[in-house]
Write a protein that holds these residues in place. Structure first.
Motif, PDB file in Angstrom:
ATOM      1  N   VAL A 163       0.840  -1.203   0.000  1.00 58.38           N
ATOM      2  CA  VAL A 163       0.000   0.000   0.000  1.00 58.38           C
ATOM      3  C   VAL A 163       0.871   1.248   0.000  1.00 58.38           C
ATOM      4  O   VAL A 163       0.637   2.199  -0.751  1.00 58.38           O
ATOM      5  CB  VAL A 163      -0.952  -0.008   1.213  1.00 58.38           C
ATOM      6  N   ALA A 164       1.915   1.226   0.832  1.00 60.20           N
ATOM      7  CA  ALA A 164       2.818   2.370   0.903  1.00 60.20           C
ATOM      8  C   ALA A 164       3.542   2.576  -0.421  1.00 60.20           C
ATOM      9  O   ALA A 164       3.702   3.714  -0.896  1.00 60.20           O
ATOM     10  CB  ALA A 164       3.829   2.160   2.034  1.00 60.20           C
ATOM     11  N   LEU A 165       3.982   1.480  -1.042  1.00 60.15           N
ATOM     12  CA  LEU A 165       4.673   1.594  -2.325  1.00 60.15           C
ATOM     13  C   LEU A 165       3.750   2.188  -3.382  1.00 60.15           C
ATOM     14  O   LEU A 165       4.146   3.065  -4.154  1.00 60.15           O
ATOM     15  CB  LEU A 165       5.172   0.216  -2.764  1.00 60.15           C
ATOM     16  N   ALA A 166       2.509   1.716  -3.423  1.00 56.83           N
ATOM     17  CA  ALA A 166       1.557   2.220  -4.407  1.00 56.83           C
ATOM     18  C   ALA A 166       1.279   3.699  -4.196  1.00 56.83           C
ATOM     19  O   ALA A 166       1.169   4.467  -5.152  1.00 56.83           O
ATOM     20  CB  ALA A 166       0.269   1.410  -4.342  1.00 56.83           C
ATOM     21  N   GLU A 167       1.185   4.106  -2.940  1.00 58.48           N
ATOM     22  CA  GLU A 167       0.915   5.506  -2.647  1.00 58.48           C
ATOM     23  C   GLU A 167       2.088   6.387  -3.055  1.00 58.48           C
ATOM     24  O   GLU A 167       1.909   7.500  -3.550  1.00 58.48           O
ATOM     25  CB  GLU A 167       0.628   5.677  -1.153  1.00 58.48           C
ATOM     26  N   GLU A 168       3.308   5.878  -2.847  1.00 59.89           N
ATOM     27  CA  GLU A 168       4.494   6.685  -3.122  1.00 59.89           C
ATOM     28  C   GLU A 168       4.872   6.701  -4.601  1.00 59.89           C
ATOM     29  O   GLU A 168       5.361   7.709  -5.120  1.00 59.89           O
ATOM     30  CB  GLU A 168       5.683   6.151  -2.317  1.00 59.89           C
ATOM     31  N   THR A 169       4.682   5.582  -5.277  1.00 62.39           N
ATOM     32  CA  THR A 169       5.197   5.467  -6.644  1.00 62.39           C
ATOM     33  C   THR A 169       4.148   5.111  -7.687  1.00 62.39           C
ATOM     34  O   THR A 169       4.429   5.164  -8.884  1.00 62.39           O
ATOM     35  CB  THR A 169       6.288   4.379  -6.697  1.00 62.39           C
ATOM     36  N   GLY A 170       2.971   4.697  -7.263  1.00 61.63           N
ATOM     37  CA  GLY A 170       1.962   4.249  -8.212  1.00 61.63           C
ATOM     38  C   GLY A 170       2.167   2.825  -8.692  1.00 61.63           C
ATOM     39  O   GLY A 170       1.475   2.356  -9.593  1.00 61.63           O
ATOM     40  N   VAL A 171       3.123   2.111  -8.107  1.00 64.81           N
ATOM     41  CA  VAL A 171       3.412   0.726  -8.467  1.00 64.81           C
ATOM     42  C   VAL A 171       2.760  -0.192  -7.448  1.00 64.81           C
ATOM     43  O   VAL A 171       3.117  -0.184  -6.272  1.00 64.81           O
ATOM     44  CB  VAL A 171       4.939   0.468  -8.515  1.00 64.81           C
ATOM     45  N   GLY A 172       1.769  -0.966  -7.883  1.00 58.51           N
ATOM     46  CA  GLY A 172       1.079  -1.879  -6.989  1.00 58.51           C
ATOM     47  C   GLY A 172       1.568  -3.306  -7.127  1.00 58.51           C
ATOM     48  O   GLY A 172       2.510  -3.595  -7.880  1.00 58.51           O
ATOM     49  N   HIS A 173       0.922  -4.205  -6.405  1.00 59.95           N
ATOM     50  CA  HIS A 173       1.347  -5.604  -6.397  1.00 59.95           C
ATOM     51  C   HIS A 173       1.260  -6.230  -7.790  1.00 59.95           C
ATOM     52  O   HIS A 173       2.174  -6.940  -8.232  1.00 59.95           O
ATOM     53  CB  HIS A 173       0.495  -6.404  -5.411  1.00 59.95           C
ATOM     54  N   VAL A 174       0.178  -5.981  -8.509  1.00 57.93           N
ATOM     55  CA  VAL A 174       0.036  -6.540  -9.851  1.00 57.93           C
ATOM     56  C   VAL A 174       1.103  -5.991 -10.781  1.00 57.93           C
ATOM     57  O   VAL A 174       1.649  -6.710 -11.625  1.00 57.93           O
ATOM     58  CB  VAL A 174      -1.376  -6.270 -10.406  1.00 57.93           C
ATOM     59  N   ASP A 175       1.437  -4.703 -10.623  1.00 61.07           N
ATOM     60  CA  ASP A 175       2.504  -4.121 -11.439  1.00 61.07           C
ATOM     61  C   ASP A 175       3.818  -4.854 -11.209  1.00 61.07           C
ATOM     62  O   ASP A 175       4.564  -5.135 -12.157  1.00 61.07           O
ATOM     63  CB  ASP A 175       2.690  -2.639 -11.104  1.00 61.07           C
ATOM     64  N   LEU A 176       4.107  -5.185  -9.947  1.00 60.00           N
ATOM     65  CA  LEU A 176       5.331  -5.919  -9.635  1.00 60.00           C
ATOM     66  C   LEU A 176       5.327  -7.295 -10.288  1.00 60.00           C
ATOM     67  O   LEU A 176       6.343  -7.736 -10.839  1.00 60.00           O
ATOM     68  CB  LEU A 176       5.493  -6.068  -8.124  1.00 60.00           C
ATOM     69  N   VAL A 177       4.203  -7.960 -10.212  1.00 58.03           N
ATOM     70  CA  VAL A 177       4.098  -9.293 -10.813  1.00 58.03           C
ATOM     71  C   VAL A 177       4.364  -9.220 -12.316  1.00 58.03           C
ATOM     72  O   VAL A 177       5.133 -10.017 -12.874  1.00 58.03           O
ATOM     73  CB  VAL A 177       2.705  -9.906 -10.544  1.00 58.03           C
TER      74      VAL A 177
END
Length: 979
Positions: free
Chosen positions: A429-443
């Protein structure tokens, strides 16, 4: 006491050999070379290279060095070349400035620029690796303008894949000026799957020499002990050092150093390595332990910031560490451990809590920006320092940075590490808020990097696991994105377990509520898979919609990919309009920087020419696509590796078997078992035809991979059928055919085009086996033969019904199928055809294979024709055809063809006068009698009356003085008339 000998002991011969190979002789104008210097850890590679450097400088050379560091999974691509570039910036600033001005891409490797930018989580701005390689080559060439240049790269066993690829490029390219390269590595670190092990094998096939630094012999160890310890040691201590050091110079130094300090030899080597550390003052020990957490080498500013010591205390501690030969001062304001083993020992000696505390300190300093560093360094220290939030963000940044410099292997490692950290939902959640990169993006990023690095199955497994593990409240759009990527990966990877078309359609339905950018990416994948399954109208409709959307969103790279799909829709109809359309989209893809779309277009156009039998044109396109893949760091990615495979297949057809060796040899460098299996399958095809020892064992090992990659199954099955042909093994051929058809029908479709060839080959084996079978066995095989014939017919009918044009390959195998069927009927004496029908069928097959250009199969076809002509007694017609087979076998290096040919036309004459009296026809009948044929069967096979056969048999018995057919065969074998 000196920490190391001031003279080179026991390596004089190796130094002279190294200087000779590299051309480092003051009055020797010979061009410089490249050398791989291997040896166990501590054997003396660094000491020898230090002496080499001094010798080179004395001879008027300029020397620059770069070091590979053990950063575990936080690898920084091209690190040693950043060091080389930094040194040249000091020594030759004008040259570096001129080169970087012409080739700006080189600036990305300058030490001061390889730092965190603070927001690098996007994937745009990736550079062309080919441009970087050319720029580095140009820089080294220019650096050698005024004096020869020696480039030293140490500890390549820790090198990242990108560094190894750049070295491969430099080794393969000549320099206009005198540039020598020497690369050292630890031999004992190269386990079977170590990437450098495969790379060294490839380098050895280039112009790179290899030197192995063996352990010192006992006499040299004694000389070294004496040089290190001028005061006499007890003979027992010297013997102990010689025995325990086992020729390792570093161990000798440490053992002697311990003896100097303690008067004895420690029992445990780990304690031995830390003896000098224990003698240091507390502040010095603290600095050394802090340095060990950084790795083998650390910069002064970073060490100062982490240690917390005031400048004077730090300098005193570092001076003491250098004077005690624990650390060494390097260029560029850095310090390194005198040996990697010492750094490892110091690090291992830290308590777990100490390691966490020190890593955390490094992470805080790097994250603050007080000292420049890389995202990879920050990720490592933050993770080990238990600052997981920082580690997650830095891992994503490091993965993006690696992809931008063409390092998919390293990028995959960073992204996978990020995914492991992302198991904590709060961090995500913190990563998505800071960078816009979520779990699915990482996958998706990790799966893309794995695919680009050649780890397709790992990428598929990752996507499957991610899909299965999506929370119930996951949005439809995110689920669609994973489904679409999984569908594409399955489509590219020949997986038989799931229906990628159904997955793509499901993804298209789910993404409808997403943004236009999300929708168009999924639609592009759907259109591509629809085209692959030959749903042409639906594919065109989806692709046209997606193209309009991508152009409206100004997404030129995706537009290029969709245009490639549209241009390739008609490729199976073999019309000339496809060439122009694909050439256009290839140019557009290149102009927009869409490397993957360009590679795909080149591959598609190459396959088009391959299907039309225009193999030289196909090879040129495949080679261009492969070169683009290598330049972009995508050697093993889809369409890059596929191009390598198809270029190899085309060369095999043309009979240029020796040219396929470099490709098949890359199996040793393959990043995954599947890619290795594909390349080894090609080697097996040639090995089977040439009768290479071990081919059968290789094929047995490949069987486990048939269901993972269709090309493995197809080529391995072809090789198995070749072996079955040579052995006349009908049961083995049928088992191979049934298995490969079952596998490929699930992967591709039931009536896949190659099934025609496989059916014809299997029929050929059954014909060859028929001469050794009883009449009952041959009759029992008739339904099987009919089934094989029908399989081939159904493939041809399918192509006709689908209005798919087929080229010379399919035409050749269609005619060959009929000819093989007639041959079986003739040899099995089951409704045998007339002689004229047989000759006409095989002459037709010969003409078609001449048109196709398949050298080996043309020789096999002509061998069949020789068999028929000899059996018919037309030796005059058989002779020129036999010579064509002989010539082809010699050119291919395929002795098995000669063995079969000699069995037909080269049977030795009997050594006695009575044997010489046998006529050619009688010798021919004698061979058939030996096979157990009756007079009636012999007559049908030779197209003569049974009564005529009886007359020949009677004459033969009389000439051999035999009372029965059985005795005649025995006498003939004793006299050498039969094999």
């Amino acid at each position: 006491m000196p920490a190391r000998s001031l003279e080179l002991v026991g390596r004089e011969a190796e130094l002279e050999e190294l200087c000779s190979r590299l051309g480092i002789v003051a009055d020797d104008p010979a061009p410089a070379a490249a050398v791989l210097l291997g040896g166990d850890a501590g054997v003396g590679k660094t000491r020898l290279l230090t002496e080499l450097r001094d010798r080179a400088v004395t001879a008027g050379w300029r020397v620059v060095a770069g070091h590979c560091l053990d950063l575990s999974d936080s690898t920084l691509p091209y690190l040693p070349f950043s060091e080389v570039l930094g040194r040249l910036s000091v020594d030759l600033p004008e040259v570096v400035e001129e080169t970087t001005g012409e080739r700006p891409v080189l600036r990305r490797l300058q030490p001061g620029r390889r730092v965190r930018s603070g927001g690098g989580t996007g994937a745009e701005g990736a550079m062309e690796r080919g441009d970087l390689y050319e720029a580095m080559h140009l820089l080294l060439d220019r650096a050698a303008d005024e004096q020869p240049l020696l480039v030293v790269v140490e500890d390549a066993h820790w090198a990242d894949q990108s560094t190894r690829d750049l070295l491969s490029f430099l080794f393969a390219r000549s320099f206009a000026r005198r540039v020598a390269i020497v690369v050292s590595y630890r031999v004992d670190d190269l386990h079977r799957r170590h990437p450098l092990r495969r790379q060294v094998a490839e380098w050895s096939r280039l112009r790179v020499d290899r030197m192995l630094l063996e352990p010192l012999d006992a006499a040299a160890v004694r000389r070294l002990v004496q040089a290190l310890h001028p005061d006499p040691l007890r003979e027992a201590d010297v013997d102990d050092i010689v025995a325990r050091a086992e020729g390792n110079a570093f161990f000798v130094e440490e053992l002697v150093g311990a003896a100097w300090a303690t008067g004895g030899v420690p029992a445990d080597l780990a304690d031995l390595l830390l003896v000098r550390l224990d003698r240091l003052e507390p502040d010095t020990q603290e600095v050394v332990r802090t340095a060990a957490v950084a790795g083998r080498r650390v910069g002064h500013d970073l060490l100062a910031a982490v240690s917390g010591l005031d400048p004077r205390a730090l300098e005193e501690a570092l001076r003491a560490a250098v004077e005690r030969h624990v650390l060494e001062a390097g260029r560029g304001d850095t310090y390194s451990f005198r040996h990697a083993l010492l750094a490892e020992a110091v690090y291992d000696d830290l308590l777990p809590g100490e390691r966490v505390r020190r890593h955390a300190a490094y992470a805080r300093v790097l994250a603050s920006g007080k000292v420049v560093g890389t995202s990879a360094e920050l990720a490592r220290h933050a993770r080990l320092g238990q600052d997981l939030r920082t580690a997650l963000r830095a891992s994503v940044e490091a993965g993006t940075a690696a992809m931008q410099v063409g390092g998919p292997d390293e990028a995959a490692g960073h992204y996978l590490e990020a995914l492991e950290l992302a198991s904590d939902s709060a961090l995500v959640v913190a990563l998505a808020e800071e960078t816009g990169v979520g779990h699915v993006d990482l996958v998706l990023r990790a799966a893309d990097a794995l695919s680009a690095a050649g780890h397709a199955l790992r990428g598929i497994a990752l996507l499957r696991d991610a899909l299965a593990g999506l929370p119930e409240d996951t949005g439809a759009v995110d689920r669609a994105r994973v489904l679409a990527q999984l569908a594409l990966s399955l489509y590219q990877g020949d997986q038989e377990l799931e229906d990628e078309l159904a997955l793509a359609r499901e993804a298209a339905e789910l993404v409808a509520g997403g943004t236009e950018a999300q929708q168009v990416r999924v639609l592009a994948i759907q259109a591509r898979i629809l085209a692959g399954h030959r749903h042409e109208e639906e594919a065109r409709e989806v692709a046209t919609t997606a193209l309009a959307m991508s152009q409206g969103l100004d997404m030129p790279r995706l537009s290029a990919d969709i245009l490639t799909t549209l241009a390739g829709l008609q490729q199976h109809h073999l019309g000339d309009d496809v060439v122009e359309a694909l050439a256009t989209v290839i140019g557009q893809a290149r102009a927009s920087g869409a490397v993957k779309a360009e590679m795909r277009g080149l591959y598609t156009l190459g396959r088009f020419h391959q299907d039309r039998g225009e193999l030289e044109e196909a090879i040129a396109l495949f080679e261009t696509g492969l070169a683009r893949g290598v330049q972009a760091g995508l050697r093993w990615a889809p369409h890059s590796f596929d191009a390598l495979v198809m270029a190899t297949a085309a060369r095999h057809v043309l009979g240029r078997w020796d040219e396929t060796a470099p490709a098949t040899a890359q199996a040793d460098q393959a990043p995954s078992p599947i890619i290795e299996a594909v390349l080894r399958a090609f080697g097996a095809v040639i090995g089977a035809a040439r009768g290479t020892a071990g081919t059968a064992d290789l094929l047995a090992g490949l069987r486990e991979h048939w269901g993972e990659e269709g090309m493995v199954a197809l080529h391995a099955a072809g090789a198995e059928l070749e072996l079955a042909e040579q052995a006349g093994n009908a049961d083995g051929a049928l088992a191979t055919y049934d298995r490969v058809v079952a596998v490929l029908s699930r992967m591709w479709r039931e009536l896949f085009q190659a099934r025609l060839r496989l059916a014809a080959q299997t029929l050929g084996v059954l014909g060859t086996a028929a001469v050794r079978q009883s009449a009952a066995e041959r009759d029992a095989l008739r339904p099987v033969v009919d089934r094989l014939l029908d399989d081939g017919h159904r493939v041809v009918d399918y192509l006709h019904d689908e209005e798919l044009a087929y080229g010379p390959e399919t035409r050749a195998w269609r005619v060959r199928l009929e000819a093989e069927h007639l041959r079986w009927r003739w040899l099995a004496q089951v409704d045998p055809p007339t002689c004229s029908a047989l000759v006409e069928a095989w002459r037709d097959a010969e003409r078609e294979f001449v048109e196709f250009g398949h050298v080996h199969e043309l020789a096999r076809t002509r061998l069949r024709l020789v068999e028929l002509l000899v059996q018919d007694g037309d030796l005059e017609a058989a002779r020129p055809v036999a010579e064509q087979v002989r010539d082809a076998a010699g050119a291919l290096g395929a002795p098995r063809l000669l063995v079969e040919l000699d069995a037909l036309v080269g049977r030795p004459a009997a050594p006695t006068a009575r044997a010489e009296a046998l006529t050619p026809r009688e010798l021919q009948i004698l061979g058939l009698v030996a096979e157990g044929r009756s007079n009636g069967e012999i007559g049908k096979q030779l197209f003569i009356a049974t009564k005529t056969v009886s007359v020949h048999v009677s004459n033969m018995l009389a000439k051999l003085d035999a009372a029965s057919r059985t005795e005649a065969v025995a006498v003939a074998r004793r006299r050498g008339m039969l094999p």
